[in-house]
Write a protein that holds these residues in place. Structure first.
Motif, short mmCIF file in Angstrom:
data_model
loop_
_atom_site.label_atom_id
_atom_site.label_comp_id
_atom_site.label_asym_id
_atom_site.label_seq_id
_atom_site.Cartn_x
_atom_site.Cartn_y
_atom_site.Cartn_z
N ARG A 71 37.21 4.13 103.57
CA ARG A 71 35.49 4.26 104.17
C ARG A 71 35.78 5.40 104.89
NH1 ARG A 71 33.93 -0.69 108.19
NH2 ARG A 71 34.46 -2.30 106.10
N GLY A 72 36.64 6.64 104.06
CA GLY A 72 36.99 7.88 104.57
C GLY A 72 36.90 8.12 106.91
N TRP A 73 37.11 7.23 106.98
CA TRP A 73 38.01 7.53 108.12
C TRP A 73 39.08 8.21 108.42
CZ3 TRP A 73 35.30 2.23 109.70
CH2 TRP A 73 33.69 1.58 110.04
N PHE A 74 39.69 7.25 108.23
CA PHE A 74 41.16 8.16 108.17
C PHE A 74 42.28 8.81 107.49
CE2 PHE A 74 42.20 2.97 109.75
CZ PHE A 74 41.38 3.34 110.77
N LEU A 75 42.30 9.94 108.35
CA LEU A 75 43.37 11.32 107.84
C LEU A 75 44.62 11.52 107.50
CD1 LEU A 75 41.07 13.66 109.60
CD2 LEU A 75 40.76 12.98 107.63
N ALA A 76 45.26 10.40 108.51
CA ALA A 76 46.99 9.93 108.58
C ALA A 76 46.69 9.44 109.18
CB ALA A 76 47.16 11.60 109.02
N SER A 77 48.22 8.64 109.40
CA SER A 77 48.58 7.85 110.18
C SER A 77 50.31 7.50 110.26
CB SER A 77 48.04 6.12 109.82
OG SER A 77 47.82 5.61 108.37
N GLY A 78 50.72 6.94 111.31
CA GLY A 78 52.45 6.27 111.22
C GLY A 78 52.85 6.23 112.48
N ARG A 79 53.98 5.20 112.08
CA ARG A 79 54.64 4.55 113.03
C ARG A 79 55.10 6.06 114.41
NH1 ARG A 79 58.93 0.81 110.21
NH2 ARG A 79 57.39 -0.50 109.72
N GLY B 88 52.11 3.12 116.97
CA GLY B 88 51.79 3.84 115.74
C GLY B 88 50.45 4.67 116.81
N VAL B 89 50.64 5.84 115.62
CA VAL B 89 49.10 6.39 115.50
C VAL B 89 48.12 6.94 114.29
CG1 VAL B 89 48.66 9.60 116.45
CG2 VAL B 89 50.63 7.98 117.62
N ILE B 90 47.05 7.32 114.69
CA ILE B 90 46.38 7.41 112.72
C ILE B 90 45.23 8.12 113.86
CG2 ILE B 90 44.21 6.08 112.19
CD1 ILE B 90 44.98 3.52 112.78
N LEU B 91 45.14 9.33 112.92
CA LEU B 91 43.91 10.46 113.17
C LEU B 91 42.80 10.13 112.71
CD1 LEU B 91 45.84 13.84 113.09
CD2 LEU B 91 45.71 12.11 114.77
N ALA B 92 41.49 9.89 113.02
CA ALA B 92 40.58 9.45 112.54
C ALA B 92 38.90 10.31 112.24
CB ALA B 92 39.86 8.18 113.16
N LEU B 93 38.56 10.02 111.82
CA LEU B 93 37.21 11.21 111.77
C LEU B 93 35.56 9.70 111.93
CD1 LEU B 93 37.77 14.26 109.54
CD2 LEU B 93 37.05 14.00 111.73
N GLY B 94 35.10 9.73 112.21
CA GLY B 94 33.75 8.56 112.28
C GLY B 94 32.87 8.53 113.67
N GLU B 95 31.81 8.02 113.51
CA GLU B 95 30.79 7.77 114.96
C GLU B 95 31.61 6.66 116.10
OE1 GLU B 95 28.21 8.94 115.85
OE2 GLU B 95 28.57 10.64 113.88
N ARG B 96 32.07 7.68 117.43
CA ARG B 96 32.74 6.67 118.45
C ARG B 96 31.98 5.19 117.65
NH1 ARG B 96 35.81 7.84 122.31
NH2 ARG B 96 36.69 6.41 124.01
N ALA B 97 31.51 4.51 117.89
CA ALA B 97 30.97 2.77 117.83
C ALA B 97 31.08 2.66 116.97
CB ALA B 97 29.61 2.69 117.96
N GLU B 98 31.67 3.41 115.96
CA GLU B 98 32.05 2.36 114.19
C GLU B 98 33.32 1.77 114.05
OE1 GLU B 98 28.82 3.99 110.97
OE2 GLU B 98 30.76 5.47 111.65
N ILE B 99 34.02 3.10 115.27
CA ILE B 99 35.82 3.64 115.45
C ILE B 99 36.09 2.39 116.30
CG2 ILE B 99 37.92 4.88 115.55
CD1 ILE B 99 36.29 6.02 113.52
N GLU B 100 35.17 2.13 117.32
CA GLU B 100 35.29 1.15 117.84
C GLU B 100 35.69 -0.54 117.62
OE1 GLU B 100 33.33 2.01 121.09
OE2 GLU B 100 34.75 3.77 122.67
N ALA B 101 34.08 -1.04 116.73
CA ALA B 101 34.76 -1.61 116.57
C ALA B 101 35.67 -2.63 114.95
CB ALA B 101 32.93 -1.99 115.86
#
Length: 94
Positions: free
Chosen positions: A32-40, A47-60
């Motif tokens: 979807r183009g939201w996640f940029l990096a992730s890992g344990r 874990g941790v995920i770096l994400a872009l997008g609208e907060r409401a969409e990310i929260e959902a």
């Protein structure tokens, strides 16, 4: 930009039972183009995920993670506004 920090509230063995569906969910976040990096995290407590997008969409979307649905992990969502990045990572500034 968002830092999605998830912390296991159940054992790693329980997390492993849902890892395949969680990783499919992660893959969809990239598609979807939201996640940029992730890992344990080390040690393996989540874990941790770096994400872009609208907060409401990310929260959902986080609410639909199998780790959330099955009570495996809890998320902390931190929004940050980057003011400086290394060359090549300008897209992170949104």
């Amino acid at each position: 930009m968002f830092i999605l920090s998830l912390t296991y509230v159940k054992s790693n063995e329980e997390a492993d039972k849902h890892m395949e569906t969680h990783m499919a969910w992660v893959g969809q976040g990239y598609a979807r183009g939201w996640f940029l990096a992730s890992g344990r995290k080390v040690p393996r407590t989540g874990g941790v995920i770096l994400a872009l997008g609208e907060r409401a969409e990310i929260e959902a979307y986080v609410a639909a993670d199998p780790f959330t649905v099955h009570g495996i992990a809890e998320y902390e969502i931190t929004e940050i506004v980057l003011t400086k990045v290394v060359e090549g990572l300008e897209a992170l500034k949104g």
